[in-house]
Design a protein around this motif. Structure first.
Motif, PDB file in Angstrom:
ATOM      1  N   ASP A 179       0.641  -1.287   0.078  1.00  0.00           N
ATOM      2  CA  ASP A 179       0.458  -0.263   0.050  1.00  0.00           C
ATOM      3  C   ASP A 179       1.125   1.060  -0.036  1.00  0.00           C
ATOM      4  N   LYS A 180       1.632   1.226   0.632  1.00  0.00           N
ATOM      5  CA  LYS A 180       2.265   2.183   1.068  1.00  0.00           C
ATOM      6  C   LYS A 180       3.188   2.705  -0.272  1.00  0.00           C
TER       7      LYS A 180
ATOM      8  N   ARG B 183       2.184   3.929 -10.996  1.00  0.00           N
ATOM      9  CA  ARG B 183       2.334   5.183 -10.346  1.00  0.00           C
ATOM     10  C   ARG B 183       4.027   5.167 -10.177  1.00  0.00           C
TER      11      ARG B 183
ATOM     12  N   ARG C 280      -2.213  -0.088  -8.762  1.00  0.00           N
ATOM     13  CA  ARG C 280      -1.921   0.814  -8.911  1.00  0.00           C
ATOM     14  C   ARG C 280      -0.055   1.098  -8.827  1.00  0.00           C
TER      15      ARG C 280
ATOM     16  N   ALA D  44       1.438   4.387  -2.205  1.00  0.00           N
ATOM     17  CA  ALA D  44       0.785   5.416  -2.616  1.00  0.00           C
ATOM     18  C   ALA D  44       1.857   6.379  -1.714  1.00  0.00           C
ATOM     19  N   ASP D  45       2.486   5.922  -0.866  1.00  0.00           N
ATOM     20  CA  ASP D  45       4.015   7.290  -0.617  1.00  0.00           C
ATOM     21  C   ASP D  45       5.258   7.408  -1.195  1.00  0.00           C
TER      22      ASP D  45
END
Length: 702
Positions: free
Chosen positions: A147-148, A186, A182, A151-152
């Motif tokens: 997830d990180k 990115r 995802r 997203a980050d």
């Protein structure tokens, strides 16, 4: 920090220095980390002769036990060192899936290589990323979640990213596929490349948004010849090794063969026959329960004097249920008489996996002295393989009394014995017993359930685990869970874990979570001291990596902070500058400057911030003075070094702060060390560098 470990070695001082005059500030910002420093010294003594090529084998020394040259850096994250890249490119045996995986990387910019350890996935990833022509290679932390990462994480155009040991965590297959999609988007939008390695597929390999490849090692002959072994020697060597030997072991054998060792000699020096030796030893019909228990005990107490080891072994043997004898339930049945000869020590001949060495050791001794008969395994490779074979062949019934004995032993053990217990548990964890080690030892020990000595041993287990690739990522995640725990003892255990070997190998993770504790703990002293000790350790083993801690301090001070948070950062800064090195002879910052003078401007900028902040200025004077004295006594050209520091401070301080600093520091030096040679030299240089400008003479009127 760990009072149970006893006093640390005294710190060396120059002849013209005395402890008087340091004041309260000196004590507040002084050496609060003596116990941790002693722990690290003991760890370094054990870790020093351990060869960790690629981090794949824990506890395997180099040929004949010769000392291993200190590596420039043991860091596993951040920019991949040019030396590692060159080695990976120059001696690469191309696996069967390389072409397909590289095509997948070029098409999708993200691929996953999954499978068993020891198959060369990291080397393959470096080669694939280099072929995709990235500007630079960066290794990401395995502690990050999918997830990180999606997203980050910031991905820069043209860069190649390598992530070894990632796990999907708690995500179900469908959710993992979605997050991977995802993540791929990115990376693609950023124009970067990413190769992930993992033990298991992160999603469904058939439908995942990111191509998955089950990685298999290249053939043994191909690996040997890629490392320079002639074909006529590579083929018989491959027959002996087979096709399942971890690549790191094949590479070590190749290095010995290329250096001129014969095949049998190279196999012996690298411990390649250890597995077969242990298997045949355990399968010997003459093997007794006592001998197997002895090997299990030595897994955790290697190097202990023989008599002391026998006392610990007797406690273990007493805790093992005796086998039922025929007729034991009959009243009046005769019990077998115990003879004095039953206590005879076993023979330590060539067939034994244990041998006796004369060693000078402090292990489990109140009074160190002459060399003593110490028990060790036949070779470092045998030490590790004993843990592997015992784990594979014996279940709960065997290990239950051993684990109970370990809980008892750790509570009475000295620092060196506890370090060996930690090493043995890390070996056990790396061979399929991670969950057992975590649940039976790491969790209860880290919360203090078995007392102070067990508590301080838990981080050492994590140190050893972080040095072993198959479980390194799990070790990092364990320490992070401690840092986020509601239990104060676990949060303090995280401080110890990040301040040691784990911080050396994963400095970005260690720094991030230590700062988390500095800024969130009601009493942040443990985390501040741990961050300072990590800096000192990095200065010792990799000064270039130590610079990152100073850079991080600078970034935090540059941002607007609350008053409380700024005070915490400034106190941490002074602790970092005050901490003594692992050897305990000089402040680590002095060693840093002498090793890397190019970092002086950054350090001077940090000093300028502390010196301009009036609440900590007095303490800053004391810490700065100690640093300058250390540079003046340790450097070969003290006057030149001191003048460079003075010039850098003059440049870093705002103009209106230079004269107040000069006047205040001059008074401090006179009060602290009046008449000392170092003090006079400091004052002389200081007055020259910070001399007020001469007034401009106005022309006389006529």
């Amino acid at each position: 920090m760990t009072a149970v470990d006893g006093p640390a070695p005294a710190t060396a001082k120059s002849s013209d220095e005395t402890p008087e005059g340091a004041g309260e500030a000196r004590r507040e910002y002084g050496q609060d980390q003596q116990g941790l420093r002693q722990d690290q010294q003991v760890f370094n003594r054990f870790f020093g002769p351990v060869l960790l090529t690629g981090g794949s084998t824990l506890g395997v020394a180099n040929a004949g036990g010769e000392p291993v040259a200190k590596a420039a850096s043991r860091r596993m994250t951040g920019p991949v060192p040019a030396v590692e890249i060159a080695s990976a490119l120059g001696r690469y045996a191309v696996p069967a899936l390389h072409t397909r995986a590289l095509a997948g990387l070029r098409a999708h910019r993200v691929v996953v290589l999954y499978g068993e350890g020891g198959t060369g996935r990291r080397t393959a990833a470096i080669n694939m990323l280099h072929a995709a022509a990235p500007r630079s290679l960066v290794a990401l932390s395995p502690a990050e979640t999918l997830d990180k990462l999606a997203a980050d994480q910031v991905y820069r155009e043209g860069n190649g990213y390598l992530l070894c040991g990632l796990s999907a965590g708690d995500l179900q297959t469908e959710a993992a596929d979605f997050v991977l999609g995802r993540l791929a988007l990115r990376v693609q939008e950023a124009g970067a490349w990413l190769v992930i390695t993992s033990r298991a597929a992160l999603g469904d390999p058939r439908s995942a948004a990111v191509p998955h490849f089950r990685w298999e090692r290249p053939g043994t002959v191909a690996v040997l010849t890629a490392h320079g072994v002639p074909a006529e020697l590579a083929e018989p060597a491959a027959e002996r090794l087979g096709e399942t030997t971890p690549l790191s072991d094949v590479v070590r054998l190749a290095e010995h063969l290329v250096a001129g060792s014969g095949l049998e000699d190279a196999l012996g020096r690298t411990g390649m026959g250890a597995a077969e030796q242990i298997e045949s030893w355990l399968d010997d019909e003459r093997r007794t329960d006592e001998e197997v228990l002895e090997a299990a005990a030595l897994l955790f107490l290697e190097g202990m004097p023989e008599q002391r080891f026998e006392a610990h072994l007797a406690r273990l043997t007493a805790g093992v249920p005796a086998p039922e004898q025929e007729g034991a339930g009959d009243q009046g049945a005769p019990r077998p008489a115990r003879r004095l000869l039953d206590g005879r020590r076993p023979r330590r001949d060539a067939r034994s996996i244990i041998k006796v060495e004369e060693r000078i050791t402090d292990m489990d001794l109140d009074v160190p002295g002459p060399p003593r008969r110490c028990l060790v395994f036949r070779s470092p490779a045998v030490h590790e393989r004993v843990g592997a074979e015992l784990s594979l062949q014996f279940g709960e019934r065997f290990w239950e009394p051993v684990f109970a004995w370990l809980h008892e032993t750790v509570q009475i053990a000295d620092v060196e014995t506890r370090m060996q217990i930690a090493r043995g548990l890390a070996i056990l964890a790396s061979y399929g017993h991670f969950d057992t080690v975590r649940e039976r030892f790491l969790q209860p020990w880290s919360e203090g359930a078995y007392g102070a000595r067990a508590w301080v041993t838990a981080p050492k287990v994590v140190w050893w685990m972080s040095a072993h690739d198959p479980i390194a990522a799990m070790a990092v995640r364990t320490a992070i869970r401690w840092a986020r725990s509601n239990n104060p003892a676990r949060r303090q255990a995280a401080c110890l874990a990040f301040a040691g070997e784990m911080g050396v190998r994963y400095p970005a993770d260690a720094t991030k979570w230590l700062w988390h504790l500095v800024t969130t703990e009601p009493e942040p002293g443990e985390a501040q001291v741990a961050l300072a000790q990590l800096y000192a350790l990095l200065v010792e083993v990799a000064p270039a990596d130590a610079r990152a801690i100073l850079a991080d301090l600078g970034r935090r001070l540059a941002h607007r902070q609350t008053a409380d948070r700024r005070e915490r950062i400034l106190k941490t800064l002074l602790l970092v500058m005050a901490v003594f090195g692992v050897s305990g002879d000089h402040p680590a910052a002095a060693r840093h400057l002498l090793a890397r003078a190019e970092d002086l401007p950054d350090m001077a900028a940090l000093w300028a911030v502390a010196l301009c902040h009036r609440p900590v200025r007095s303490a800053a004077f004391g810490v700065l003075y100690d640093l300058l004295c250390a540079v003046g006594t340790a450097g070969r050209t003290p006057e030149e070094h001191l003048r460079m520091i003075g010039d850098a401070l003059h440049e870093a301080l705002p103009e209106h702060e230079r004269e107040p600093f000069r006047a205040g520091f001059e008074r401090y030096v006179i009060r602290r060390r009046a008449g000392g040679d170092t003090g006079r030299l400091l004052l002389s240089i200081l007055l020259n560098v910070f001399r007020p400008p001469a007034p401009v003479a106005l022309p006389e009127r006529r």
